[in-house]
Design an enzyme around this catalytic site. Structure first.
Site, PDB file in Angstrom:
ATOM      1  N   HIS A 218      -6.222   9.870 -15.039  1.00 60.42           N
ATOM      2  CA  HIS A 218      -4.756   9.898 -15.043  1.00 60.42           C
ATOM      3  C   HIS A 218      -4.125   9.094 -16.173  1.00 60.42           C
ATOM      4  CE1 HIS A 218      -5.106   5.870 -13.317  1.00 60.42           C
ATOM      5  NE2 HIS A 218      -3.823   5.695 -13.593  1.00 60.42           N
TER       6      HIS A 218
HETATM    7  C1  UD1 Z   1       1.628   4.620 -14.157  1.00 61.78           C
HETATM    8  C2  UD1 Z   1       1.240   3.392 -14.978  1.00 61.78           C
HETATM    9  C3  UD1 Z   1      -0.272   3.286 -15.077  1.00 61.78           C
HETATM   10  C4  UD1 Z   1      -0.909   3.316 -13.707  1.00 61.78           C
HETATM   11  C5  UD1 Z   1      -0.410   4.535 -12.923  1.00 61.78           C
HETATM   12  C6  UD1 Z   1      -0.928   4.452 -11.508  1.00 61.78           C
HETATM   13  C7  UD1 Z   1       2.890   2.859 -16.712  1.00 61.78           C
HETATM   14  C8  UD1 Z   1       3.192   2.870 -18.156  1.00 61.78           C
HETATM   15  N1  UD1 Z   1       1.762   3.490 -16.328  1.00 61.78           N
HETATM   16  O1  UD1 Z   1       1.168   5.745 -14.865  1.00 61.78           O
HETATM   17  O2  UD1 Z   1      -0.626   2.064 -15.704  1.00 61.78           O
HETATM   18  O3  UD1 Z   1      -2.294   3.384 -13.862  1.00 61.78           O
HETATM   19  O4  UD1 Z   1       1.017   4.545 -12.881  1.00 61.78           O
HETATM   20  O5  UD1 Z   1      -1.024   5.684 -10.923  1.00 61.78           O
HETATM   21  O6  UD1 Z   1       3.641   2.289 -15.946  1.00 61.78           O
HETATM   22  N2  UD1 Z   1       4.809  12.025 -11.917  1.00 61.78           N
HETATM   23  C9  UD1 Z   1       4.964  12.867 -10.856  1.00 61.78           C
HETATM   24  N3  UD1 Z   1       5.305  12.329  -9.647  1.00 61.78           N
HETATM   25  C10 UD1 Z   1       5.501  11.008  -9.454  1.00 61.78           C
HETATM   26  C11 UD1 Z   1       5.353  10.158 -10.557  1.00 61.78           C
HETATM   27  C12 UD1 Z   1       5.006  10.679 -11.766  1.00 61.78           C
HETATM   28  O7  UD1 Z   1       4.798  14.076 -10.969  1.00 61.78           O
HETATM   29  O8  UD1 Z   1       5.795  10.595  -8.307  1.00 61.78           O
HETATM   30  C13 UD1 Z   1       4.418  12.604 -13.215  1.00 61.78           C
HETATM   31  C14 UD1 Z   1       5.638  12.864 -14.119  1.00 61.78           C
HETATM   32  O9  UD1 Z   1       5.359  14.024 -14.847  1.00 61.78           O
HETATM   33  C15 UD1 Z   1       5.613  11.667 -15.039  1.00 61.78           C
HETATM   34  C16 UD1 Z   1       4.130  11.379 -15.171  1.00 61.78           C
HETATM   35  O10 UD1 Z   1       3.576  11.683 -13.906  1.00 61.78           O
HETATM   36  O11 UD1 Z   1       6.229  11.929 -16.268  1.00 61.78           O
HETATM   37  C17 UD1 Z   1       3.803   9.944 -15.541  1.00 61.78           C
HETATM   38  O12 UD1 Z   1       4.370   9.055 -14.592  1.00 61.78           O
HETATM   39  P1  UD1 Z   1       4.638   7.520 -14.954  1.00 61.78           P
HETATM   40  O13 UD1 Z   1       5.153   6.823 -13.769  1.00 61.78           O
HETATM   41  O14 UD1 Z   1       5.405   7.434 -16.214  1.00 61.78           O
HETATM   42  O15 UD1 Z   1       3.207   6.965 -15.328  1.00 61.78           O
HETATM   43  P2  UD1 Z   1       1.799   7.159 -14.615  1.00 61.78           P
HETATM   44  O16 UD1 Z   1       0.991   8.084 -15.438  1.00 61.78           O
HETATM   45  O17 UD1 Z   1       1.970   7.460 -13.192  1.00 61.78           O
HETATM   46  N1  UDP Z   2      -5.948   5.970  -5.062  1.00 67.64           N
HETATM   47  C1  UDP Z   2      -5.564   6.646  -3.904  1.00 67.64           C
HETATM   48  N2  UDP Z   2      -5.533   8.018  -3.941  1.00 67.64           N
HETATM   49  C2  UDP Z   2      -5.882   8.732  -5.044  1.00 67.64           C
HETATM   50  C3  UDP Z   2      -6.268   8.018  -6.209  1.00 67.64           C
HETATM   51  C4  UDP Z   2      -6.278   6.643  -6.183  1.00 67.64           C
HETATM   52  O1  UDP Z   2      -5.270   6.033  -2.883  1.00 67.64           O
HETATM   53  O2  UDP Z   2      -5.823   9.962  -5.007  1.00 67.64           O
HETATM   54  C5  UDP Z   2      -5.973   4.505  -5.033  1.00 67.64           C
HETATM   55  C6  UDP Z   2      -7.281   3.886  -5.426  1.00 67.64           C
HETATM   56  O3  UDP Z   2      -8.142   3.789  -4.316  1.00 67.64           O
HETATM   57  C7  UDP Z   2      -6.850   2.532  -5.977  1.00 67.64           C
HETATM   58  C8  UDP Z   2      -5.513   2.830  -6.601  1.00 67.64           C
HETATM   59  O4  UDP Z   2      -5.058   4.044  -6.020  1.00 67.64           O
HETATM   60  O5  UDP Z   2      -6.685   1.607  -4.940  1.00 67.64           O
HETATM   61  C9  UDP Z   2      -5.664   2.988  -8.075  1.00 67.64           C
HETATM   62  O6  UDP Z   2      -4.505   3.533  -8.600  1.00 67.64           O
HETATM   63  P1  UDP Z   2      -4.471   4.377  -9.939  1.00 67.64           P
HETATM   64  O7  UDP Z   2      -5.810   4.920 -10.229  1.00 67.64           O
HETATM   65  O8  UDP Z   2      -3.350   5.327  -9.804  1.00 67.64           O
HETATM   66  O9  UDP Z   2      -3.995   3.305 -11.009  1.00 67.64           O
HETATM   67  P2  UDP Z   2      -4.686   2.122 -11.828  1.00 67.64           P
HETATM   68  O10 UDP Z   2      -5.494   1.310 -10.904  1.00 67.64           O
HETATM   69  O11 UDP Z   2      -5.485   2.744 -12.927  1.00 67.64           O
HETATM   70  O12 UDP Z   2      -3.514   1.398 -12.396  1.00 67.64           O
END
Ligand code: UD1
Ligand code: UDP
Length: 387
Positions: free
Chosen positions: A222
């Protein structure tokens, strides 16, 4: 000791999970000393990235939800800062607790430090030394706006010291006289608390997915570096597909919506191929208990997630890290996690090595004793008391 007001700021999935460890410890051990206000920025808003965790981990409904949603980094962060600032001015908390390295963390750090509310950073000091990742900028800036910094690993503590933080500082702690601590990892608190529950409550989940214990691979992708660089995403997923067919082993992939959007938009043919492949199971994001069960019962994990890397260690599973570097360096030094980047040859070679390995891998306890949240809350109380 006085009763303190603490604002917990969350926004993205892993922060809701992390905050649940602090909320639980407040509820069970500090309810007479700490009042928690939960502020959700709304960075994640889909049910399976947000609400599901509130329901399952029994966290109370956010007191505030800014509903910021998705946008480019600058716009998203600025909307959060504006919203957080208003709430801080209204609530006047004794401290603001932030988790990890997302845009919600950065926004909280900037809003709170400018208003002189002490910032508590949980998961401080982690560094990938790759500033092309948004998380690295967020971590560094948040640490340098903090008053109490809780580093989950020895290397994180050393990173802070290298950046000028002094372990010998004494109270009263301020942004100019911050305190750094080596603690465990609150994610480990959660794993210890929920691992048994996951098996009890989600026992049917493997059957529903057609998976057999210890006979499938769990993969997540992701991070921006992998989803927005199409050649990386394609290389990773094509390699998974070919390995799954060659070894007739199932890959289950709960994919973040951004990965699905990128696949559908940029790699539609590959998405179709993956959907038709009987060994590949792309599913929507799962709940924390479901994820915990998948981690616990998988044979091997491949991920670019920070949280999932550590959880692979908690459950003694080898891990292929789909990045060039990681901030969880002890896992790589331990050789139970390997940096395979998005390189088909490395992914393949390391997959085969782990898949066929019959010896016993060692998983030392790097991340504390499962009582990190209690320790952190004790130190917060003491900071406020001595301020
Ligand atoms: C964010 C964090 C990342 C973390 C991740 C956890 C930042 C810069 N990145 O990344 O470090 O690992 O969360 O999961 O803060 N979107 C949806 N539904 C949602 C939210 C997002 O569809 O509820 C989609 C949208 O297209 C959006 C994209 O995901 O543009 C990215 O979402 P964003 O919150 O900007 O960053 P993450 O990739 O989720
Ligand atoms: N996680 C979850 N469901 C999923 C994927 C991840 O509950 O489908 C949990 C995972 O077990 C961990 C956390 O989300 O506790 C990690 O989040 P993510 O991978 O989104 O972000 P990161 O840790 O890289 O910031």
């Amino acid at each position: 000791m006085s009763f303190i007001n603490l604002i917990n700021i969350v926004g993205a999935r892993p922060q809701i999970i992390k905050a649940s460890a602090i909320s639980r410890a407040i509820k069970t051990q500090f309810s007479d000393k700490i009042k928690e206000i939960l502020l959700h920025t709304g960075q994640h808003y889909d049910k399976e990235l947000s609400q599901v965790f509130f329901d399952e981990l029994e966290i109370h409904k956010p007191d505030y939800n800014l509903g910021v949603g998705s946008a480019h980094h600058g716009r998203q962060t600025s909307l959060m800062i504006t919203g957080i600032e208003e709430i801080l001015l209204k609530e006047k908390p004794d401290c603001v607790v932030l988790y990890g390295d997302t845009n919600s963390t950065l926004a909280g750090a900037l809003a709170a430090s400018k208003l002189h509310f002490p910032v508590i950073h949980i998961e401080a000091g982690l560094r990938s030394f790759n500033k092309n990742m948004p998380e690295e900028i967020n971590r560094i800036m948040s640490d340098h706006a903090s008053t109490l910094l809780f580093a989950p690993t020895d290397s994180a503590l050393k990173n802070l010291m290298r950046e000028g933080f002094k372990p010998e500082n004494s109270p009263p702690y301020t942004i100019d006289n911050p305190k750094i601590y080596l603690t465990g990892d609150i994610m480990y608190d959660n794993t210890l608390f929920f691992a048994g529950l996951a098996e009890k409550k989600k026992s049917a989940f493997l059957d529903v997915l057609g998976l057999e214990k210890d006979k499938f691979i769990l993969a997540t992708v992701h991070r921006e570096i992998n989803t927005d660089d199409i050649s990386r995403l394609e290389a990773i997923l094509r390699t998974f597909k070919s390995l799954s067919e060659e070894f007739t082993v199932k890959f289950v992939m709960p994919l973040h919506p951004r990965t699905i959007i990128s696949l559908k938009t940029n790699l539609a043919d590959l998405y179709k191929e993956l959907s038709e492949c009987r060994f590949i199971k792309i599913i929507p994001p799962v709940s924390f208990l479901e994820m915990t069960l998948l981690e616990k019962t998988s044979k091997l994990i491949a991920t670019d997630s920070g949280g999932v890397q550590k959880e692979s260690h908690f459950f003694c599973k080898p891990c292929l890290v789909l990045r060039k570097e990681t901030e969880w360096v002890e896992l790589v030094k331990n050789r139970t996690a390997v940096l395979v980047d998005a390189d088909p040859v490395k992914i393949r070679n390391e997959f085969i090595r782990f898949y066929n390995y019959t010896g016993e891998l060692q998983y030392p306890r790097f991340y504390g004793d499962g009582r990190t949240a209690e320790f952190i809350l004790g130190e917060i109380l003491s900071m406020v008391d001595k301020a």
